[in-house]
Write an enzyme that holds these catalytic residues in place. Structure first.
Site, PDB file in Angstrom:
ATOM      1  N   GLY A  19       0.830  -1.198   0.000  1.00 28.12           N
ATOM      2  CA  GLY A  19       0.000   0.000   0.000  1.00 28.12           C
ATOM      3  C   GLY A  19       0.857   1.237   0.000  1.00 28.12           C
ATOM      4  N   GLY A  20       0.201   2.387   0.258  1.00 31.36           N
ATOM      5  CA  GLY A  20       0.920   3.644   0.218  1.00 31.36           C
ATOM      6  C   GLY A  20       1.973   3.776   1.299  1.00 31.36           C
ATOM      7  CG  MET A  21       1.101   4.517   5.107  1.00 32.97           C
ATOM      8  SD  MET A  21       0.344   4.534   6.752  1.00 32.97           S
ATOM      9  CE  MET A  21       1.815   4.656   7.790  1.00 32.97           C
ATOM     10  N   GLY A  22       3.573   1.054   2.910  1.00 34.29           N
ATOM     11  CA  GLY A  22       4.573   0.003   2.977  1.00 34.29           C
ATOM     12  C   GLY A  22       4.064  -1.316   2.459  1.00 34.29           C
ATOM     13  CD  GLN A  23       7.201  -4.250  -0.082  1.00 36.03           C
ATOM     14  OE1 GLN A  23       8.075  -4.740   0.639  1.00 36.03           O
ATOM     15  NE2 GLN A  23       7.297  -4.208  -1.399  1.00 36.03           N
ATOM     16  CB  VAL A  24       1.305  -6.747   4.675  1.00 38.85           C
ATOM     17  CG1 VAL A  24       1.003  -7.826   5.707  1.00 38.85           C
ATOM     18  CG2 VAL A  24       0.743  -5.405   5.140  1.00 38.85           C
ATOM     19  CE  LYS A  39       0.531  -1.207   7.752  1.00 41.52           C
ATOM     20  NZ  LYS A  39      -0.720  -0.680   8.353  1.00 41.52           N
ATOM     21  CG  ASP A 136      -9.120   3.925   6.642  1.00 41.97           C
ATOM     22  OD1 ASP A 136     -10.058   4.324   5.919  1.00 41.97           O
ATOM     23  OD2 ASP A 136      -8.045   3.496   6.193  1.00 41.97           O
TER      24      ASP A 136
END
Length: 559
Positions: A19-24, A39, A136
């Protein structure tokens, strides 16, 4: 980073999502010997506010204990060899997001949608009791496990109800537009648990119909959350019972006070709807005593309602085309009248028509009316007609009522009342401004309406928009002359191009100007800059002037 080991124990095996903030990542805790989800914050978010929010997620979700919330195991930073990126370790959840479930195409049964929403509310009740607001809630942040169990993910923008919003900032909108509460769309500082309940209403609407309550561009969706009344799920899926409609619309109330009192109360209401034989009173007040002989209530309808995912839906009645009402242009012209027109020429056509009509009327009443001098024939284009005035005022009032219903979420009764009052005021103002001597007479020529509209528009900008007072003062000096300067060529151009009497075009332009001012007032509640709002208002004035002018009869035709 595949194969990397964070903090000497968490091995990264495969990417589950990004996603926009990083990876899982799917990982493995070698110290404990269990699979985990890791994460990892990457990119520009590794420093500053992004890292602070990442840490806030660990603190928010890490202190929550609920079977409906994903468990946080650890939080830390990678070593220098991996750029010291922050990472979050949580339980590995095997399942699909509700977003993936909806994207499959077939809508879930009504009963399943209610069960899932009840589980989400139970998880949110645990978060709210700990002082945490998720902010959210959406299908992508809810995982469906085998067996129908749900878990809430991603507390990345969660906040404590007593937090000072240092990570958010004043007026900054955070969340997903399609699932934002109106207070989030405005960027309010005081966002509480009721914002999550609004998001649950959007989530439940999506599960029941396959789409959130409002769709479109992000800015348009935010404006709809603030101003537009949502449609009941049964509009798109007729099998949805009325009790479910009422609960969803209550969750989607524009104000926090209009929504259920808590997530726990919402979960109880959903559970009551799922009960095999819950009477009507149990839905509204679960604690109320039950009658001795309960009758089947709406919950039974929920239980027995068939899945109508493939059912045909019909467009709303206001989207269906309607035939244009007949005008004077549709009047059949007799053969004799057509021959007279051809012989007389186009300039005398209207006089010939009036003369023909007058002759027929005189013949019909000759036995009753005393003889006298023949009345003077007057061209219909020489004087402004009262019918045209009322036609323009009625159309302007109708458009005002339409704007209030569509964009301000007014009830139909109040909107019609205001529309009728506006029609009468418009007719009064246009009557005062009507020229007294033919089509070329200027009289006030719209000055009264222009000044009134300029004052009202500036007042709305001063009250409802962030424009400073000195900016509104400058606009008040400029707006009147600008509108007067635009009005004359607008009226002249429409009169020539559309073949209408100038006085009647001025009626249409006045009604359109009032409606454009109302549009400016409604747009002032959005985030559009003041200059853009005024430009849109002027464009709406021109377009509506042309539309209302088209309703007037052509020059020389019967009024």
């Amino acid at each position: 980073m595949r194969g990397a080991k964070l903090d000497g124990r968490y091995r990264l095996d495969a990417v589950l999502g990004a996603g926009g903030m990083g990876q899982v990542w799917r990982g493995f805790d070698e110290r404990v010997g269990r699979p985990v989800a890791v994460k990892v914050l990457t990119g520009a978010g590794t420093a500053g506010t992004g890292a602070e929010r990442f840490a806030a997620e660990a603190k928010a979700a890490g202190n929550l204990t609920s079977p409906y919330i994903v468990t946080i195991h650890d939080f830390g930073r990678a070593g220098p060899e991996h750029g010291r990126v922050p990472f979050l370790v949580m339980e590995l959840v095997d399942g699909d997001s509700l977003e993936a479930v909806v994207a499959e195409g077939a809508l879930p049964p009504v009963r399943d949608a209610l069960q899932w929403a009840a589980q989400v509310c139970t998880g949110l009740a645990a978060a709210h009791s700990a002082g945490i607001v998720h902010r959210d809630i959406k299908p992508a942040n809810v995982m469906l496990l085998p067996g129908g169990h749900l878990k809430i993910l991603d507390f990345g923008i969660a906040k404590h109800v007593y937090e000072d919003l240092a990570l958010t900032g004043t007026g900054l909108t955070i969340g997903t537009p399609a699932y934002m509460a109106p207070e989030q769309a405005r960027g309010d500082r005081s966002i509480g648990p009721a914002a999550d309940l609004y998001a649950v209403g959007c989530l439940l609407h999506t599960l029941l119909t396959g789409r959130p309550p409002f769709t479109g561009a992000p800015l348009a969706v935010l404006n709809q959350h603030l101003t537009r009344r949502p449609e009941a799920p049964s509009v798109h899926r007729p099998a949805v019972p009325a009790e479910v409609d009422r609960l969803v619309l209550r969750l989607l109330a524009k104000t926090a006070d209009g929504r259920p009192e808590s997530a726990a109360a919402t979960a109880e209401a959903l559970t009551a709807l799922l009960a095999p034989a819950a009477p009507h009173s149990a839905v509204l007040n679960p604690a109320a005593p039950q009658p001795a002989a309960p009758r089947p209530g709406p919950a039974a309808a929920v239980q027995q309602a068939p899945d109508v995912a493939a059912a045909e839906t019909h467009p709303a009645w206001w989207l269906q085309p309607r035939p244009h009402p007949p005008t004077a242009l549709d009047r059949p012209v007799p053969v004799a009248e057509r021959a007279a027109e051809r012989a007389a020429g186009p300039l005398a056509a209207s006089v010939v028509r009036r003369h023909t009509a007058a002759t027929a009327a005189t013949a019909a009443t000759a036995a009753e009316a005393p003889s006298g001098p023949e009345p003077e024939l007057v061209d219909a284009s020489e004087v402004p007609r009262s019918k045209a005035l009322w036609r323009a005022a009625a159309a302007g009032g109708a458009v005002i009522a339409l704007q209030l219903v569509a964009f301000a979420s007014w009830s139909t009764g109040w909107a019609v009342t205001v529309g009728v009052a506006s029609m009468l005021l418009l007719a009064f103002a246009m009557k005062i401004e009507s020229p007294a001597e033919g089509d070329k007479a200027e009289s006030l020529d719209g000055v009264l309406l222009v000044l009134a509209v300029s004052g009202v528009a500036c007042l709305l900008l001063l009250i409802m928009s962030p424009v400073p007072w000195w900016g509104v003062l400058i606009l008040s000096w400029v707006m009147g002359p600008v509108l007067l300067g635009v009005q004359k060529p607008l009226v002249d151009g429409l009169s020539r191009s559309m073949g209408r009497v100038r006085a009647e075009v001025r009626f249409a332009s006045g009604s359109a100007l009032v409606n454009a001012a109302l549009a400016v007032g409604l747009l002032a509640r959005t985030w559009l800059p003041a200059l853009v709002t005024l430009i849109v208002g002027i464009a709406a004035w021109g377009a509506l002037s042309a539309a209302l002018t088209a309703l007037q009869p052509r020059r020389g035709s019967a009024p």
